[in-house]
Design an enzyme around this catalytic site. Structure first.
Site, PDB file in Angstrom:
ATOM      1  N   SER A   1       0.825  -1.215   0.000  1.00 14.75           N
ATOM      2  CA  SER A   1       0.000   0.000   0.000  1.00 14.75           C
ATOM      3  C   SER A   1       0.857   1.262   0.000  1.00 14.75           C
ATOM      4  O   SER A   1       1.617   1.514   0.938  1.00 14.75           O
ATOM      5  CB  SER A   1      -0.921   0.012   1.219  1.00 14.75           C
ATOM      6  OG  SER A   1      -1.646   1.219   1.260  1.00 14.75           O
TER       7      SER A   1
ATOM      8  N   HIS B   1      -0.685  -0.867  -4.523  1.00 12.50           N
ATOM      9  CA  HIS B   1      -2.026  -0.502  -4.099  1.00 12.50           C
ATOM     10  C   HIS B   1      -2.090   0.989  -3.779  1.00 12.50           C
ATOM     11  O   HIS B   1      -1.283   1.495  -2.987  1.00 12.50           O
ATOM     12  CB  HIS B   1      -2.401  -1.311  -2.852  1.00 12.50           C
ATOM     13  CG  HIS B   1      -3.843  -1.215  -2.462  1.00 12.50           C
ATOM     14  ND1 HIS B   1      -4.832  -1.931  -3.081  1.00 12.50           N
ATOM     15  CD2 HIS B   1      -4.460  -0.479  -1.502  1.00 12.50           C
ATOM     16  CE1 HIS B   1      -5.996  -1.653  -2.525  1.00 12.50           C
ATOM     17  NE2 HIS B   1      -5.802  -0.764  -1.565  1.00 12.50           N
TER      18      HIS B   1
ATOM     19  N   ASP C   1      -4.528   3.945  -2.372  1.00 12.66           N
ATOM     20  CA  ASP C   1      -5.765   4.277  -1.654  1.00 12.66           C
ATOM     21  C   ASP C   1      -6.093   5.755  -1.839  1.00 12.66           C
ATOM     22  O   ASP C   1      -5.397   6.625  -1.305  1.00 12.66           O
ATOM     23  CB  ASP C   1      -5.600   3.986  -0.159  1.00 12.66           C
ATOM     24  CG  ASP C   1      -5.573   2.499   0.139  1.00 12.66           C
ATOM     25  OD1 ASP C   1      -6.493   1.797  -0.287  1.00 12.66           O
ATOM     26  OD2 ASP C   1      -4.624   2.043   0.803  1.00 12.66           O
TER      27      ASP C   1
ATOM     28  N   MET D   1      -8.604   8.705  -0.974  1.00 16.05           N
ATOM     29  CA  MET D   1      -9.625   9.065   0.026  1.00 16.05           C
ATOM     30  C   MET D   1     -10.051  10.514  -0.152  1.00 16.05           C
ATOM     31  O   MET D   1      -9.226  11.376  -0.461  1.00 16.05           O
ATOM     32  CB  MET D   1      -9.070   8.882   1.442  1.00 16.05           C
ATOM     33  CG  MET D   1      -8.485   7.530   1.730  1.00 16.05           C
ATOM     34  SD  MET D   1      -7.857   7.454   3.427  1.00 16.05           S
ATOM     35  CE  MET D   1      -6.957   5.904   3.375  1.00 16.05           C
TER      36      MET D   1
ATOM     37  N   HIS E   1      -7.676   1.877  -5.449  1.00 20.10           N
ATOM     38  CA  HIS E   1      -8.829   1.673  -4.564  1.00 20.10           C
ATOM     39  C   HIS E   1      -9.418   3.032  -4.206  1.00 20.10           C
ATOM     40  O   HIS E   1      -8.794   3.812  -3.481  1.00 20.10           O
ATOM     41  CB  HIS E   1      -8.363   0.913  -3.318  1.00 20.10           C
ATOM     42  CG  HIS E   1      -9.368   0.822  -2.226  1.00 20.10           C
ATOM     43  ND1 HIS E   1      -9.019   0.547  -0.920  1.00 20.10           N
ATOM     44  CD2 HIS E   1     -10.721   0.956  -2.222  1.00 20.10           C
ATOM     45  CE1 HIS E   1     -10.101   0.527  -0.163  1.00 20.10           C
ATOM     46  NE2 HIS E   1     -11.151   0.782  -0.934  1.00 20.10           N
TER      47      HIS E   1
ATOM     48  N   MET F   1     -11.802   5.229  -2.206  1.00 18.59           N
ATOM     49  CA  MET F   1     -12.647   5.365  -1.007  1.00 18.59           C
ATOM     50  C   MET F   1     -13.289   6.752  -1.064  1.00 18.59           C
ATOM     51  O   MET F   1     -12.982   7.635  -0.257  1.00 18.59           O
ATOM     52  CB  MET F   1     -11.802   5.199   0.260  1.00 18.59           C
ATOM     53  CG  MET F   1     -11.300   3.797   0.468  1.00 18.59           C
ATOM     54  SD  MET F   1     -10.380   3.634   2.021  1.00 18.59           S
ATOM     55  CE  MET F   1      -8.740   3.339   1.372  1.00 18.59           C
TER      56      MET F   1
ATOM     57  N   MET G   1     -12.458  -5.165   3.167  1.00 18.50           N
ATOM     58  CA  MET G   1     -11.770  -4.338   4.146  1.00 18.50           C
ATOM     59  C   MET G   1     -11.756  -5.073   5.486  1.00 18.50           C
ATOM     60  O   MET G   1     -12.813  -5.435   6.012  1.00 18.50           O
ATOM     61  CB  MET G   1     -12.460  -2.983   4.293  1.00 18.50           C
ATOM     62  CG  MET G   1     -12.401  -2.112   3.051  1.00 18.50           C
ATOM     63  SD  MET G   1     -10.708  -1.751   2.505  1.00 18.50           S
ATOM     64  CE  MET G   1     -10.024  -0.930   3.956  1.00 18.50           C
TER      65      MET G   1
ATOM     66  N   GLY H   1     -10.115   4.326   6.034  1.00 16.29           N
ATOM     67  CA  GLY H   1      -9.861   5.731   6.310  1.00 16.29           C
ATOM     68  C   GLY H   1      -8.501   6.009   6.920  1.00 16.29           C
ATOM     69  O   GLY H   1      -7.942   7.081   6.731  1.00 16.29           O
ATOM     70  N   PHE H   2      -7.942   5.031   7.628  1.00 16.23           N
ATOM     71  CA  PHE H   2      -6.653   5.236   8.283  1.00 16.23           C
ATOM     72  C   PHE H   2      -5.828   3.963   8.227  1.00 16.23           C
ATOM     73  O   PHE H   2      -6.363   2.861   8.314  1.00 16.23           O
ATOM     74  CB  PHE H   2      -6.829   5.640   9.755  1.00 16.23           C
ATOM     75  CG  PHE H   2      -7.550   6.939   9.945  1.00 16.23           C
ATOM     76  CD1 PHE H   2      -6.874   8.145   9.870  1.00 16.23           C
ATOM     77  CD2 PHE H   2      -8.915   6.958  10.186  1.00 16.23           C
ATOM     78  CE1 PHE H   2      -7.541   9.344  10.028  1.00 16.23           C
ATOM     79  CE2 PHE H   2      -9.592   8.156  10.354  1.00 16.23           C
ATOM     80  CZ  PHE H   2      -8.905   9.349  10.279  1.00 16.23           C
ATOM     81  N   GLY H   3      -4.513   4.095   8.114  1.00 19.61           N
ATOM     82  CA  GLY H   3      -3.620   2.956   8.163  1.00 19.61           C
ATOM     83  C   GLY H   3      -3.331   2.557   9.595  1.00 19.61           C
ATOM     84  O   GLY H   3      -3.596   3.298  10.536  1.00 19.61           O
ATOM     85  N   GLY H   4      -2.782   1.361   9.762  1.00 13.71           N
ATOM     86  CA  GLY H   4      -2.318   0.913  11.065  1.00 13.71           C
ATOM     87  C   GLY H   4      -3.377   0.462  12.043  1.00 13.71           C
ATOM     88  O   GLY H   4      -3.099   0.329  13.242  1.00 13.71           O
TER      89      GLY H   4
ATOM     90  N   ASP I   1      -7.497  -5.968   2.673  1.00 12.84           N
ATOM     91  CA  ASP I   1      -6.721  -4.775   3.023  1.00 12.84           C
ATOM     92  C   ASP I   1      -7.027  -4.380   4.457  1.00 12.84           C
ATOM     93  O   ASP I   1      -8.187  -4.154   4.810  1.00 12.84           O
ATOM     94  CB  ASP I   1      -7.103  -3.636   2.073  1.00 12.84           C
ATOM     95  CG  ASP I   1      -6.311  -2.361   2.317  1.00 12.84           C
ATOM     96  OD1 ASP I   1      -5.399  -2.368   3.163  1.00 12.84           O
ATOM     97  OD2 ASP I   1      -6.612  -1.351   1.654  1.00 12.84           O
TER      98      ASP I   1
ATOM     99  N   GLY J   1      -4.546  -4.396   8.387  1.00 11.49           N
ATOM    100  CA  GLY J   1      -4.004  -5.239   9.452  1.00 11.49           C
ATOM    101  C   GLY J   1      -3.343  -6.515   8.959  1.00 11.49           C
ATOM    102  O   GLY J   1      -3.252  -7.503   9.692  1.00 11.49           O
TER     103      GLY J   1
END
Length: 218
Positions: A8, A33, A35, A37, A66, A68, A137, A142-145, A175, A177
């Site tokens: 990502s 990938h 993302d 947003m 992707h 969003m 998902m 909306g947020f990584g990690g 996508d 975790g």
């Protein structure tokens, strides 16, 4: 079949973006990938076409884009001009999903459909044969990690059964975790493509991390 890996871009070091893209090019990663947003469909803003156009100039791996965002169908033509291989849109953001899938195909791209964690796979029964990929998902977008949502394993298994029963050839991508603990379980459940952000880009040896994910087999 070896697992496919799509690191990502969101987790890359944007102060050293060329260096990270060079690493992706050298690595065994299959795709990159991206993302996108909009701060409306999800509570964050990431990057848009100027960044992806710059990345496309130096990235030799196919772009796995992707969206969003609200009304992603507005950007089919622009995404095709970018040279993206896959355009994935959220079920929850598309009023006329079947039409959007066909527009993506007509523009020369593969079409992915994305489901948020609370959206059941049964919602795809009438379009599963048209989709090239379903992205589940495994965190709220909306947020990584974020922490991996455990129900994703059972959701992958349900989706795999639906794909096999329908005769669809859709790939399953996950996508959120994805790491050394969750990735083997996801692949065992039936995942084809792993999206991984901080687990890859935060590693001391990202290429070795990607290589390890690639070695996972069903």
């Amino acid at each position: 079949m070896k697992t496919m890996v799509s690191p990502s871009l969101l987790a890359a070091d944007f102060a050293n973006l060329k260096g990270d893209i060079d690493m992706i090019n050298r690595s065994e990663a299959d795709w990159l990938h991206c993302d996108v947003m909009d701060g409306t469909f999800v509570p964050n803003i990431s990057f848009g076409f100027p960044v992806m156009e710059a990345v496309k100039k130096i990235c030799v791996k196919p772009l796995d884009v992707h969206f969003m965002i609200q009304k992603p169908e507005r950007y089919v033509a622009q995404t095709a001009r970018l040279g993206a291989m896959m355009m994935s849109v959220h079920y929850e953001a598309c009023t006329h999903l079947d039409r959007t899938i066909h527009e993506i195909h007509e523009a020369g791209m593969q079409a992915g459909v994305v489901l948020n964690p609370s959206t059941p796979v049964s919602m795809l029964e009438d379009v599963i044969e048209e989709a090239d990929m379903v992205l589940l998902m495994s965190v709220n977008p909306g947020f990584g990690g974020q922490k991996f949502i455990e129900n994703t394993i059972a959701k992958v298994q349900r989706l795999r059964r639906m794909i096999e029963a329908s005769g669809s050839h859709a790939l399953i991508e996950v996508d959120g975790g994805v790491n050394g603990e969750t990735a083997p379980r996801l692949v065992e459940a039936g995942v084809d493509v792993l999206v991984s952000g901080s687990y890859v880009f935060g590693a001391k040896d990202p290429e070795d991390r990607i290589r390890g994910l690639k070695r996972l087999t069903k």
